[in-house]
Design a protein around this motif. Structure first.
Motif, PDB file in Angstrom:
ATOM      1  N   ILE A 162       5.411   7.578   1.041  1.00 30.70           N
ATOM      2  CA  ILE A 162       5.618   6.496   2.000  1.00 30.70           C
ATOM      3  C   ILE A 162       4.764   5.318   1.556  1.00 30.70           C
ATOM      4  O   ILE A 162       3.566   5.470   1.294  1.00 30.70           O
ATOM      5  CB  ILE A 162       5.249   6.934   3.430  1.00 30.70           C
ATOM      6  N   GLY A 163       5.399   4.166   1.467  1.00 27.36           N
ATOM      7  CA  GLY A 163       4.693   2.960   1.048  1.00 27.36           C
ATOM      8  C   GLY A 163       5.005   1.792   1.957  1.00 27.36           C
ATOM      9  O   GLY A 163       6.047   1.753   2.611  1.00 27.36           O
ATOM     10  N   HIS A 164       4.075   0.846   2.001  1.00 25.29           N
ATOM     11  CA  HIS A 164       4.247  -0.374   2.790  1.00 25.29           C
ATOM     12  C   HIS A 164       4.479  -1.514   1.819  1.00 25.29           C
ATOM     13  O   HIS A 164       3.712  -1.715   0.885  1.00 25.29           O
ATOM     14  CB  HIS A 164       2.995  -0.629   3.639  1.00 25.29           C
ATOM     15  N   SER A 165       5.553  -2.263   2.045  1.00 26.82           N
ATOM     16  CA  SER A 165       5.909  -3.316   1.109  1.00 26.82           C
ATOM     17  C   SER A 165       6.444  -4.528   1.847  1.00 26.82           C
ATOM     18  O   SER A 165       6.832  -4.449   3.005  1.00 26.82           O
ATOM     19  CB  SER A 165       6.970  -2.795   0.129  1.00 26.82           C
ATOM     20  N   VAL A 166       6.446  -5.643   1.142  1.00 27.59           N
ATOM     21  CA  VAL A 166       7.036  -6.876   1.651  1.00 27.59           C
ATOM     22  C   VAL A 166       8.224  -7.210   0.766  1.00 27.59           C
ATOM     23  O   VAL A 166       8.109  -7.229  -0.455  1.00 27.59           O
ATOM     24  CB  VAL A 166       6.026  -8.042   1.612  1.00 27.59           C
ATOM     25  N   ILE A 167       9.343  -7.444   1.383  1.00 23.94           N
ATOM     26  CA  ILE A 167      10.537  -7.832   0.654  1.00 23.94           C
ATOM     27  C   ILE A 167      10.921  -9.229   1.125  1.00 23.94           C
ATOM     28  O   ILE A 167      11.050  -9.476   2.325  1.00 23.94           O
ATOM     29  CB  ILE A 167      11.689  -6.849   0.919  1.00 23.94           C
ATOM     30  N   GLU A 168      11.047 -10.142   0.171  1.00 23.19           N
ATOM     31  CA  GLU A 168      11.429 -11.515   0.501  1.00 23.19           C
ATOM     32  C   GLU A 168      12.785 -11.816  -0.118  1.00 23.19           C
ATOM     33  O   GLU A 168      13.126 -11.284  -1.169  1.00 23.19           O
ATOM     34  CB  GLU A 168      10.384 -12.488  -0.037  1.00 23.19           C
ATOM     35  N   TRP A 169      13.557 -12.649   0.554  1.00 20.83           N
ATOM     36  CA  TRP A 169      14.848 -13.048   0.021  1.00 20.83           C
ATOM     37  C   TRP A 169      15.045 -14.539   0.252  1.00 20.83           C
ATOM     38  O   TRP A 169      14.534 -15.100   1.215  1.00 20.83           O
ATOM     39  CB  TRP A 169      15.989 -12.240   0.637  1.00 20.83           C
ATOM     40  N   PRO A 170      15.792 -15.183  -0.650  1.00 19.34           N
ATOM     41  CA  PRO A 170      16.023 -16.624  -0.533  1.00 19.34           C
ATOM     42  C   PRO A 170      17.124 -16.940   0.472  1.00 19.34           C
ATOM     43  O   PRO A 170      17.923 -16.070   0.825  1.00 19.34           O
ATOM     44  CB  PRO A 170      16.465 -17.020  -1.948  1.00 19.34           C
ATOM     45  N   SER A 204       0.851  -1.186   0.000  1.00 18.09           N
ATOM     46  CA  SER A 204       0.000   0.000   0.000  1.00 18.09           C
ATOM     47  C   SER A 204       0.890   1.239   0.000  1.00 18.09           C
ATOM     48  O   SER A 204       2.090   1.152   0.236  1.00 18.09           O
ATOM     49  CB  SER A 204      -0.904   0.022   1.233  1.00 18.09           C
ATOM     50  N   TYR A 205       0.267   2.394  -0.277  1.00 21.31           N
ATOM     51  CA  TYR A 205       0.981   3.664  -0.114  1.00 21.31           C
ATOM     52  C   TYR A 205       0.017   4.682   0.442  1.00 21.31           C
ATOM     53  O   TYR A 205      -1.195   4.574   0.285  1.00 21.31           O
ATOM     54  CB  TYR A 205       1.629   4.138  -1.418  1.00 21.31           C
ATOM     55  N   ASP A 206       0.575   5.655   1.130  1.00 23.61           N
ATOM     56  CA  ASP A 206      -0.210   6.709   1.756  1.00 23.61           C
ATOM     57  C   ASP A 206      -0.318   7.859   0.763  1.00 23.61           C
ATOM     58  O   ASP A 206       0.663   8.569   0.519  1.00 23.61           O
ATOM     59  CB  ASP A 206       0.471   7.145   3.053  1.00 23.61           C
ATOM     60  N   SER A 207      -1.496   8.048   0.190  1.00 25.95           N
ATOM     61  CA  SER A 207      -1.675   9.078  -0.841  1.00 25.95           C
ATOM     62  C   SER A 207      -1.441  10.486  -0.292  1.00 25.95           C
ATOM     63  O   SER A 207      -1.093  11.397  -1.039  1.00 25.95           O
ATOM     64  CB  SER A 207      -3.052   8.969  -1.478  1.00 25.95           C
ATOM     65  N   ALA A 208      -1.600  10.662   1.031  1.00 28.51           N
ATOM     66  CA  ALA A 208      -1.364  11.977   1.623  1.00 28.51           C
ATOM     67  C   ALA A 208       0.113  12.355   1.617  1.00 28.51           C
ATOM     68  O   ALA A 208       0.458  13.525   1.784  1.00 28.51           O
ATOM     69  CB  ALA A 208      -1.904  12.018   3.055  1.00 28.51           C
TER      70      ALA A 208
END
Length: 148
Positions: free
Chosen positions: A43-51, A21-25
């Motif tokens: 500002i955004g919310h993200s998931v980062i995955e690594w092997p 998601s991201y905060d449009s404000a």
């Protein structure tokens, strides 16, 4: 255990919020290289995955035993060693993004603390659903965003 015949079963679906998601404000134009109309910050919310990265075993070298008169020594010995790997993992976090609308790249500030060989710094927006959504929705109308 049996339920009374009068009880009605109800299935309740619990929605799972998207991890992206991201905060449009927080959307704003950035002046990163001396001009407006190219960069967006948010500002955004993200998931980062690594092997996982496997541990590496080095067998070392037994070397050669050399002797002279009553004295012997080992020449060229290297002890065996094990360099540890890292387990697979993921990070869900809020990041400060900088997005380049012209090059379609982004920099996710704060992802440097990830282990392993995960790509950091400026990378294509296709690598992150949040950056891709902002680029698609806001680059065409970047002039609508406040400067700052």
């Amino acid at each position: 255990m049996s339920w009374p015949a009068t009880a009605l079963a109800e299935v309740v679906v619990v929605p799972v919020p998207s991890p992206y998601s991201y905060d449009s404000a927080t959307l704003r134009q950035l002046n990163l290289q001396g001009g407006w109309g190219r960069y967006i910050g948010f500002i955004g919310h993200s998931v980062i995955e690594w092997p996982a990265v496997a541990a590496q075993f080095n067998a070392g070298n037994p070397g050669t035993v050399r002797c002279h008169e009553n004295r012997c020594w080992r020449d060229g010995y290297i002890a065996p060693s094990l360099s540890g790997g890292t387990p697979a993992g993921s990070l869900r976090h809020y990041f400060n993004y900088q997005l380049d609308c012209r090059d379609q790249t982004f920099d996710r500030i704060g992802d440097v603390r990830l282990p392993g060989n995960y790509q950091r710094g400026w990378q294509p927006v296709l690598n992150d659903p949040v950056a891709l959504a902002v680029a698609r929705d806001w680059c065409p109308r970047i002039s609508e965003l406040s400067k700052g």
